[in-house]
Motif scaffolding. Sequence first.
Motif, PDB file in Angstrom:
ATOM      1  N   GLY A   1       1.330 105.395 -15.078  1.00 18.54           N
ATOM      2  CA  GLY A   1       1.055 105.836 -13.720  1.00 18.54           C
ATOM      3  C   GLY A   1       2.237 105.571 -12.816  1.00 18.54           C
ATOM      4  N   GLU A   2       1.987 105.455 -11.532  1.00 23.79           N
ATOM      5  CA  GLU A   2       3.038 105.254 -10.544  1.00 23.79           C
ATOM      6  C   GLU A   2       3.836 103.980 -10.852  1.00 23.79           C
ATOM      7  N   LEU A   3       5.146 104.029 -10.563  1.00 31.40           N
ATOM      8  CA  LEU A   3       6.041 102.889 -10.750  1.00 31.40           C
ATOM      9  C   LEU A   3       6.067 102.430 -12.203  1.00 31.40           C
ATOM     10  N   ASP A   4       6.520 103.319 -13.073  1.00 28.05           N
ATOM     11  CA  ASP A   4       6.608 103.030 -14.503  1.00 28.05           C
ATOM     12  C   ASP A   4       8.071 102.760 -14.851  1.00 28.05           C
ATOM     13  N   LEU A   5       8.392 101.499 -15.158  1.00 30.68           N
ATOM     14  CA  LEU A   5       9.759 101.090 -15.482  1.00 30.68           C
ATOM     15  C   LEU A   5       9.826 100.668 -16.943  1.00 30.68           C
ATOM     16  N   VAL A   6      10.685 101.340 -17.708  1.00 29.64           N
ATOM     17  CA  VAL A   6      10.797 101.095 -19.146  1.00 29.64           C
ATOM     18  C   VAL A   6      12.268 101.043 -19.542  1.00 29.64           C
ATOM     19  N   PHE A   7      12.587 100.163 -20.474  1.00 31.34           N
ATOM     20  CA  PHE A   7      13.926 100.038 -21.046  1.00 31.34           C
ATOM     21  C   PHE A   7      13.844 100.489 -22.496  1.00 31.34           C
ATOM     22  N   VAL A   8      14.578 101.543 -22.842  1.00 31.12           N
ATOM     23  CA  VAL A   8      14.543 102.120 -24.184  1.00 31.12           C
ATOM     24  C   VAL A   8      15.852 101.795 -24.895  1.00 31.12           C
TER      25      VAL A   8
ATOM     26  N   SER B   1      31.450 104.142 -16.431  1.00 36.96           N
ATOM     27  CA  SER B   1      31.256 103.744 -17.833  1.00 36.96           C
ATOM     28  C   SER B   1      29.860 104.081 -18.339  1.00 36.96           C
ATOM     29  N   TRP B   2      28.977 104.532 -17.449  1.00 35.65           N
ATOM     30  CA  TRP B   2      27.586 104.833 -17.801  1.00 35.65           C
ATOM     31  C   TRP B   2      27.113 105.979 -16.918  1.00 35.65           C
ATOM     32  N   ARG B   3      25.945 106.508 -17.219  1.00 34.19           N
ATOM     33  CA  ARG B   3      25.441 107.686 -16.512  1.00 34.19           C
ATOM     34  C   ARG B   3      24.221 107.337 -15.677  1.00 34.19           C
ATOM     35  N   TYR B   4      24.256 107.713 -14.408  1.00 34.63           N
ATOM     36  CA  TYR B   4      23.104 107.626 -13.510  1.00 34.63           C
ATOM     37  C   TYR B   4      22.664 109.043 -13.161  1.00 34.63           C
ATOM     38  N   HIS B   5      21.332 109.251 -13.119  1.00 31.00           N
ATOM     39  CA  HIS B   5      20.850 110.569 -12.691  1.00 31.00           C
ATOM     40  C   HIS B   5      19.457 110.423 -12.081  1.00 31.00           C
ATOM     41  N   LYS B   6      19.182 111.272 -11.096  1.00 35.32           N
ATOM     42  CA  LYS B   6      17.865 111.352 -10.467  1.00 35.32           C
ATOM     43  C   LYS B   6      17.312 112.749 -10.716  1.00 35.32           C
TER      44      LYS B   6
ATOM     45  N   TRP C   1      10.454 115.218 -27.093  1.00 31.87           N
ATOM     46  CA  TRP C   1      10.576 114.075 -28.004  1.00 31.87           C
ATOM     47  C   TRP C   1      12.032 113.969 -28.472  1.00 31.87           C
ATOM     48  N   HIS C   2      12.762 112.955 -28.004  1.00 35.73           N
ATOM     49  CA  HIS C   2      14.195 112.885 -28.268  1.00 35.73           C
ATOM     50  C   HIS C   2      14.669 111.437 -28.368  1.00 35.73           C
ATOM     51  N   TYR C   3      15.905 111.286 -28.797  1.00 45.09           N
ATOM     52  CA  TYR C   3      16.534 109.967 -28.840  1.00 45.09           C
ATOM     53  C   TYR C   3      18.024 110.142 -28.586  1.00 45.09           C
ATOM     54  N   HIS C   4      18.716 109.044 -28.355  1.00 44.02           N
ATOM     55  CA  HIS C   4      20.158 109.071 -28.141  1.00 44.02           C
ATOM     56  C   HIS C   4      20.701 107.678 -28.412  1.00 44.02           C
ATOM     57  N   PRO C   5      21.997 107.545 -28.684  1.00 44.80           N
ATOM     58  CA  PRO C   5      22.555 106.235 -29.054  1.00 44.80           C
ATOM     59  C   PRO C   5      22.754 105.285 -27.890  1.00 44.80           C
ATOM     60  N   GLU C   6      22.474 105.690 -26.663  1.00 40.22           N
ATOM     61  CA  GLU C   6      22.651 104.844 -25.490  1.00 40.22           C
ATOM     62  C   GLU C   6      21.387 104.055 -25.157  1.00 40.22           C
ATOM     63  N   TYR C   7      21.547 102.917 -24.482  1.00 43.55           N
ATOM     64  CA  TYR C   7      20.427 102.268 -23.811  1.00 43.55           C
ATOM     65  C   TYR C   7      19.976 103.178 -22.659  1.00 43.55           C
ATOM     66  N   GLU C   8      18.680 103.130 -22.328  1.00 43.73           N
ATOM     67  CA  GLU C   8      18.206 103.897 -21.183  1.00 43.73           C
ATOM     68  C   GLU C   8      17.196 103.085 -20.378  1.00 43.73           C
ATOM     69  N   ILE C   9      17.458 102.996 -19.071  1.00 46.72           N
ATOM     70  CA  ILE C   9      16.475 102.452 -18.130  1.00 46.72           C
ATOM     71  C   ILE C   9      15.856 103.633 -17.413  1.00 46.72           C
ATOM     72  N   CYS C  10      14.538 103.731 -17.444  1.00 45.18           N
ATOM     73  CA  CYS C  10      13.851 104.894 -16.873  1.00 45.18           C
ATOM     74  C   CYS C  10      12.762 104.426 -15.904  1.00 45.18           C
ATOM     75  N   LEU C  11      12.852 104.894 -14.665  1.00 46.20           N
ATOM     76  CA  LEU C  11      11.837 104.611 -13.643  1.00 46.20           C
ATOM     77  C   LEU C  11      11.185 105.924 -13.244  1.00 46.20           C
ATOM     78  N   THR C  12       9.881 106.036 -13.448  1.00 49.12           N
ATOM     79  CA  THR C  12       9.133 107.256 -13.161  1.00 49.12           C
ATOM     80  C   THR C  12       8.223 107.027 -11.958  1.00 49.12           C
TER      81      THR C  12
ATOM     82  N   VAL D   1      17.166 107.616 -13.970  1.00 51.08           N
ATOM     83  CA  VAL D   1      17.624 107.273 -15.314  1.00 51.08           C
ATOM     84  C   VAL D   1      18.998 106.632 -15.252  1.00 51.08           C
ATOM     85  N   ALA D   2      19.156 105.526 -15.974  1.00 50.00           N
ATOM     86  CA  ALA D   2      20.470 104.938 -16.230  1.00 50.00           C
ATOM     87  C   ALA D   2      20.670 104.920 -17.740  1.00 50.00           C
TER      88      ALA D   2
END
Length: 290
Positions: free
Chosen positions: A58-65, A15-20, A30-41, A88-89
């Motif tokens: 920096g290292e271990l950057d976790l953001v919810f967009v 039901s959702w997309r996971y990718h590494k 610079w982009h956007y999309h209609p989905e929620y995104e959890i991003c760990l860098t 990315v989720a």
Amino acid sequence: MRAFCEKVITPTDASWRYHKYLMPYLPFSWHYHPEYEICLTLNSKGMRHIGDHIEEYGELDLVFVGPNLPHTWQSEANQDGSEQIVYVAQIPVKWLDKLARDHKELQGLLPMLARSLKGIKYSKECAIEAKALFEAMDNAGATQRLFLLLDLLDKMQHDSEQVTLSTPMFAFGKQMEQDNGKLNQVIEFIYQHYTDNLYADQLAELAHMSTNHFHRYFKQRTECTLTEFINRLRIGKACKLLVTSSSPISVISDQCGFNNVSNFNRRFLAFKGCTPRKFRQQLINHNLIN
């Protein structure tokens, strides 16, 4: 610098997309999309752009967009040639919103989902937990990945150090166009010209409003004044230049649209809690220690 709409393809068995992603560096995209995104860098450092918020990461950057919030990360290649990792989720809004509303156990997620429209940054401790969960997703099937995603959302929800990033209405898409079409046009213009001299009457004309009405409308919709909004963008650009260049403070002040160095120092201090010179020195000292 107009954001483009990314098309997210959800796999047929989920039901959702996971990718590494494994990348030599993170380009500005610079982009956007209609989905929620959890991003760990991971293993990366550079500048993070979320809506009108620009900050060094920096290292271990976790953001919810949140949905339709423009964003990008930007970095240079690592000196040792190692790859930078991005987990990315990407989660459809209707699916996750319904899941949270329909199950009492998940209704605690709803306030966080609402705040994600501004973008949310999480603590290092939460990012460490997210790293373990994302790594487990790598070798998991669709069902187990769903359980891991719910675990991740729960840990994010309970992170007491989470902070929101952008102003609340800095978003694209149908909702913005229907409810805030005038503001959408003005914000895009500001984002393209914020280092130039911008005047309220010029922007009011763009929105087809009187200047006084425009000031009230802008403050109501963005929760900050026009001056604060523009200065936030300028200070974000200044932080980037202080990190990535050795240009004198006076040159950076001019490049970011400030009329003099004194005004630049005063505005920078108000937003960042230190002067531009001290901000740069702190980065130099940090790099020497690490």
